[in-house]
Design an enzyme around this catalytic site. Structure first.
Site, short mmCIF file in Angstrom:
data_model
loop_
_atom_site.label_atom_id
_atom_site.label_comp_id
_atom_site.label_asym_id
_atom_site.label_seq_id
_atom_site.Cartn_x
_atom_site.Cartn_y
_atom_site.Cartn_z
N GLY A 42 0.77 -1.23 0.00
CA GLY A 42 0.00 0.00 0.00
C GLY A 42 0.80 1.28 0.00
N GLU A 93 4.64 4.17 5.63
CA GLU A 93 3.39 3.40 5.76
C GLU A 93 2.26 4.12 5.05
OE1 GLU A 93 2.17 0.69 6.60
OE2 GLU A 93 2.98 -0.14 8.44
N ASP A 94 1.35 3.35 4.48
CA ASP A 94 0.15 3.96 3.90
C ASP A 94 -0.82 4.37 5.00
OD1 ASP A 94 -0.44 1.33 4.56
OD2 ASP A 94 -1.52 0.89 2.72
N ASP A 97 -3.18 1.98 11.90
CA ASP A 97 -4.50 1.73 12.46
C ASP A 97 -4.34 1.42 13.95
OD1 ASP A 97 -7.20 1.12 12.74
OD2 ASP A 97 -7.19 -0.53 11.32
N LYS A 125 -5.14 6.51 11.62
CA LYS A 125 -6.43 6.27 12.26
C LYS A 125 -6.21 6.24 13.78
CE LYS A 125 -9.06 3.92 8.68
NZ LYS A 125 -10.00 2.83 8.40
N ASP A 153 -6.34 -0.72 -1.20
CA ASP A 153 -7.07 -1.53 -2.17
C ASP A 153 -8.27 -2.24 -1.57
OD1 ASP A 153 -5.49 -3.44 -0.68
OD2 ASP A 153 -5.93 -4.88 -2.27
N ARG A 159 -5.78 0.57 -6.03
CA ARG A 159 -4.54 1.19 -5.53
C ARG A 159 -4.09 2.33 -6.43
NH1 ARG A 159 -2.22 -2.07 -1.56
NH2 ARG A 159 -2.57 -4.30 -1.79
#
Length: 194
Positions: A42, A93-94, A97, A125, A153, A159
């Site tokens: 990602g 990092e994409d 979380d 997040k 994705d 993506r």
């Protein structure tokens, strides 16, 4: 009935923020660039754009992790190929979380005796965080939405979108995942039905 998806961060906004992050990061490394470790898959669009906003040569490498079992054990699927010992490392990092994977990844990288390990995440997040983990640079803080595009994705699709989209109705989206393709890539006027 409202659409099951909506664009939440457009391509221009992402581009501006990535450029700002590149400047912020380089200001923190006056003695030379860090090694960027992009977390597959990602982070690739974000990492590629980020490198373009760094004023001098930057090395990049890749790391892929897998999570197994209910306890979420993290293993390395593909490791970095260059030595990180004594180097400043910037994990790309994409999305961060719960923080569980990132905690494990930081431990893994710190065991290799780098000069430092920092993290840049396009999306954070933070309200979903389970463990306390540092994210030194963040593009955008987001809520609990299921996001797609710009590296994120759904079953390998989307993506490649230059912007980020939130899925508002997951049931409707899973019944018709092409709704995002139609919204993101509208047909040119000459291809529309009469």
């Amino acid at each position: 009935m409202s659409a099951p998806i909506v664009e939440v961060i457009d391509a221009d906004t992402i581009s501006r923020r990535v450029a700002e992050l590149g400047s912020e990061i380089m200001a923190d490394y006056p003695d030379g660039p860090p090694v960027l470790v992009m977390v597959l898959h990602g982070s690739v669009p974000f990492g590629a754009d980020l490198i373009r906003h760094m004023p001098y040569e930057v090395e990049a490498d890749f790391l892929a992790l897998t999570r197994f079992g209910e306890e979420g054990r993290v293993n390395i699927a593909m490791d970095t190929s260059i030595s990180l010992e004594g180097r400043h490392v910037l994990v790309v990092e994409d999305l961060v979380d719960t923080g569980l994977t990132l905690v494990t990844m930081r431990r893994l990288l710190e065991a290799r005796n780098p000069a430092s390990v920092r993290v840049v995440a396009l999306l954070d997040k933070a309200p979903r965080r389970i463990v306390d983990v540092a994210v030194e640079y963040r593009g955008f803080e987001v809520g609990d939405e299921f996001l797609l595009g710009y590296g994120l994705d759904w079953e390998g699709r989307y993506r490649n979108l230059p912007s980020l989209w939130a899925v508002l109705d997951l049931v409707a989206f899973t019944e018709d995942p092409d709704v995002l393709a139609r919204a993101a890539f509208p047909a040119p006027p000459d291809r529309l039905a009469p």
